[in-house]
Design a protein around this motif. Structure first.
Motif, PDB file in Angstrom:
ATOM      1  N   ALA A 124       0.813  -1.425  -0.133  1.00 17.27           N
ATOM      2  CA  ALA A 124       0.247   0.069  -0.140  1.00 17.27           C
ATOM      3  C   ALA A 124       1.015   1.376   0.012  1.00 17.27           C
ATOM      4  O   ALA A 124       0.226   2.154  -0.185  1.00 17.27           O
ATOM      5  N   ARG A 125       2.305   0.996   0.185  1.00 17.72           N
ATOM      6  CA  ARG A 125       2.998   2.153   0.306  1.00 17.72           C
ATOM      7  C   ARG A 125       3.482   2.784  -0.999  1.00 17.72           C
ATOM      8  O   ARG A 125       3.433   2.084  -1.918  1.00 17.72           O
ATOM      9  N   ASP A 126       4.167   3.771  -1.277  1.00 21.25           N
ATOM     10  CA  ASP A 126       4.626   4.259  -2.557  1.00 21.25           C
ATOM     11  C   ASP A 126       6.042   4.081  -2.538  1.00 21.25           C
ATOM     12  O   ASP A 126       6.995   4.564  -2.261  1.00 21.25           O
ATOM     13  N   LEU A 127       6.305   2.653  -3.157  1.00 17.97           N
ATOM     14  CA  LEU A 127       7.713   1.986  -3.170  1.00 17.97           C
ATOM     15  C   LEU A 127       8.056   2.395  -4.603  1.00 17.97           C
ATOM     16  O   LEU A 127       7.771   2.417  -5.675  1.00 17.97           O
ATOM     17  N   PRO A 128       9.573   2.264  -4.609  1.00 16.42           N
ATOM     18  CA  PRO A 128      10.258   2.175  -6.035  1.00 16.42           C
ATOM     19  C   PRO A 128       9.755   1.133  -6.686  1.00 16.42           C
ATOM     20  O   PRO A 128       9.379  -0.220  -6.294  1.00 16.42           O
ATOM     21  N   GLU A 129       9.815   1.031  -8.101  1.00 23.96           N
ATOM     22  CA  GLU A 129       9.111  -0.016  -9.081  1.00 23.96           C
ATOM     23  C   GLU A 129       9.759  -1.342  -8.818  1.00 23.96           C
ATOM     24  O   GLU A 129       9.119  -2.278  -8.560  1.00 23.96           O
TER      25      GLU A 129
END
Length: 373
Positions: A71-76
C-alpha cells in the motif's frame, strides 16, 4: 479391460521343457496401488495436521506485512518484489487448503444442477487466466433437464482440467475445448487441448498425489483431486492422447431430476425435519406424517408420487404402506435383521447423506401391479 498376469517358469528336471504357471494378479496390483495412494494421502493428512496451525499463522503474518508494504509508494523494483512475495504466500495458503481437502473427509453434495449453465460459468471464470492467444471453446450438447450433481466438485474439476490444459500448451496460441454430452446412462465432460499430450509416465501416474510434470511449478494435487472427486460421484476419469494433444474425460452417472411429491413418514420429529430439508434441497415437495395411521390417511392424496417411510413406526411397520405408489424404506436396523429382510424393495440405512438419498430416490420404481385374476 487390461489384465496383469504373473508368469513363473520352472524347468523340468528331466530336461523335457518347462512348467508354466500363469496367475492373474490384477486385483493384487490394484490393491497395492490403492495402498500406495492411501499412504500418500495419510502423509498429506499428517503434514496438514502437524503444520496447519503454525504455517497458517506464519502466512497470515507474511500476507499482512506485505500487504502494508504494497500500500506504500515504493520504488518500482521494490514494489515488484513485494507483489511477488504476496503471490508466493497466497500460493502457499492455497496449497495448504488443497492438502487439507485431499486428506480430509469429504462428502458428495448432490443437488439439481443446470449443467450447461454451470459449464458456461466455468468457461467465463477460466478465460481470463488463459495464456496469450489461447482460445477456450465450449461444446455442450445437453438438454435443459436438471441433473443431480455436486456443482462444487464439477466446477472445481473442470477448472482444474482447463488450467492444466492451458499449462500444457507451449507458446502463444492454441485451443482448449470443454465439452459435455450424454452417453447412454452417463454424462461425459471432456477437456481437450492442442498441447504436447501426456507422456507415458503421466498416463500411468497422473492420479497419484504429488506427481507433477511442471518442473517444480505445480503441487501435483490437481488431477489427483479431480480423480478423487469423480470417484466420489460414482464416476470414472480417463486420460488419452489424441492426434492434436491431450484429452481428459470424466464420466458421471446421469441422474435426471424428476421432481416428486413425497409422503415422508417418520415418527421422530428431529429426524423428520432433517430428512425434509434433504428432500426440499433436492427440489422435491414434501407432505409429512408422524405415524402409520396418519400416513394411511394421506396415501391417496392427489399428486403423490412416492412414499419415503421409516420401517418401524410407533404404531406399526412402514412395510404396511406398500401399494401402487413407489416406496423407499429407511431404517437403523442392520442388514440381515428379520424385520429388514421383509422389505421387497430398496432400504436406506440410517444415518444417510443427501447424496445417498438422491441416488436411492432416482433408482426407486413403482412396484409391479398384480395381474388380474
Amino acid at each position: 479391460s487390461g489384465r496383469r498376469i504373473r508368469i513363473a517358469l520352472t524347468p523340468d528336471r528331466a530336461g523335457h521343457g518347462v512348467y508354466v504357471l500363469s496367475t492373474d494378479v490384477s486385483a493384487e496390483v490394484q490393491a497395492r496401488e490403492a495402498l500406495s495412494h492411501a499412504g500418500k494421502r495419510s502423509l498429506a493428512a499428517q503434514l496438514t495436521s502437524g503444520m496447519a496451525h503454525d504455517f497458517g499463522n506464519l502466512l497470515t503474518i507474511i500476507l499482512g506485512l506485505q500487504g502494508r508494504l504494497a500500500a506504500r509508494d515504493l520504488p518500482e523494483d521494490a514494489a515488484g518484489d513485494v507483489h511477488a512475495t504476496l503471490a508466493a504466500a497466497r500460493r502457499g495458503a492455497a496449497l495448504l487448503d488443497r492438502l487439507a481437502r485431499i486428506s480430509g473427509p469429504r462428502e458428495v453434495a448432490l443437488q439439481p444442477v443446470d449443467l450447461p449453465a454451470l459449464l458456461h460459468e466455468v468457461a467465463a471464470l477460466a478465460r481470463p487466466s488463459l495464456g496469450d492467444g489461447i482460445k477456450l471453446h465450449l461444446d455442450c450438447d445437453l438438454g435443459s433437464q436438471p441433473l443431480l450433481l455436486d456443482p462444487g466438485a464439477v466446477q472445481d474439476s473442470a477448472l482444474n482440467l482447463i488450467l492444466n490444459a492451458n499449462a500444457a500448451i507451449a507458446g502463444p496460441g492454441g485451443r482448449i475445448t470443454l465439452s459435455a454430452r450424454r452417453s447412454g446412462e452417463w454424462i461425459e465432460i471432456a477437456v481437450a487441448d492442442t498441447g504436447h499430450g501426456f507422456s507415458d509416465e503421466a498416463l500411468r501416474r497422473a492420479t497419484e498425489p504429488f506427481f507433477t510434470t511442471k518442473a517444480g511449478q505445480g503441487s501435483g494435487l490437481g488431477l489427483s483431486m479431480v480423480y478423487d472427486q469423480t470417484k466420489l460421484m460414482d464416476g470414472t476419469m480417463r486420460l488419452d492422447n489424441t492426434a492434436r494433444g491431450a484429452l481428459v474425460t470424466l464420466r458421471l452417472p446421469r441422474r435426471p431430476v424428476a421432481r416428486q411429491m413425497v409422503l415422508l413418514v417418520e415418527d421422530d420429529d428431529t429426524i423428520r425435519a432433517d430428512i425434509r430439508a434433504m428432500l426440499t434441497g433436492l427440489g422435491h415437495a414434501v407432505i409429512e406424517a408422524a405415524s402409520l395411521s396418519e400416513a394411511r390417511a394421506m396415501s391417496d392424496l392427489p399428486g403423490l408420487t412416492l412414499i419415503l417411510s421409516d420401517m418401524q413406526l410407533g404404531d406399526g411397520l412402514g412395510l404396511d404402506l406398500a401399494g401402487p405408489l413407489p416406496m423407499l424404506l429407511m431404517t437403523s436396523l442392520p442388514p440381515g435383521d428379520p424385520v429388514r429382510a421383509r422389505a421387497s424393495g430398496p432400504v436406506l440405512t440410517k444415518p444417510f447423506t443427501t447424496a445417498r438419498l438422491a441416488a436411492a430416490l432416482s433408482q426407486t420404481k413403482a412396484p409391479a401391479c398384480p395381474s388380474p385374476l
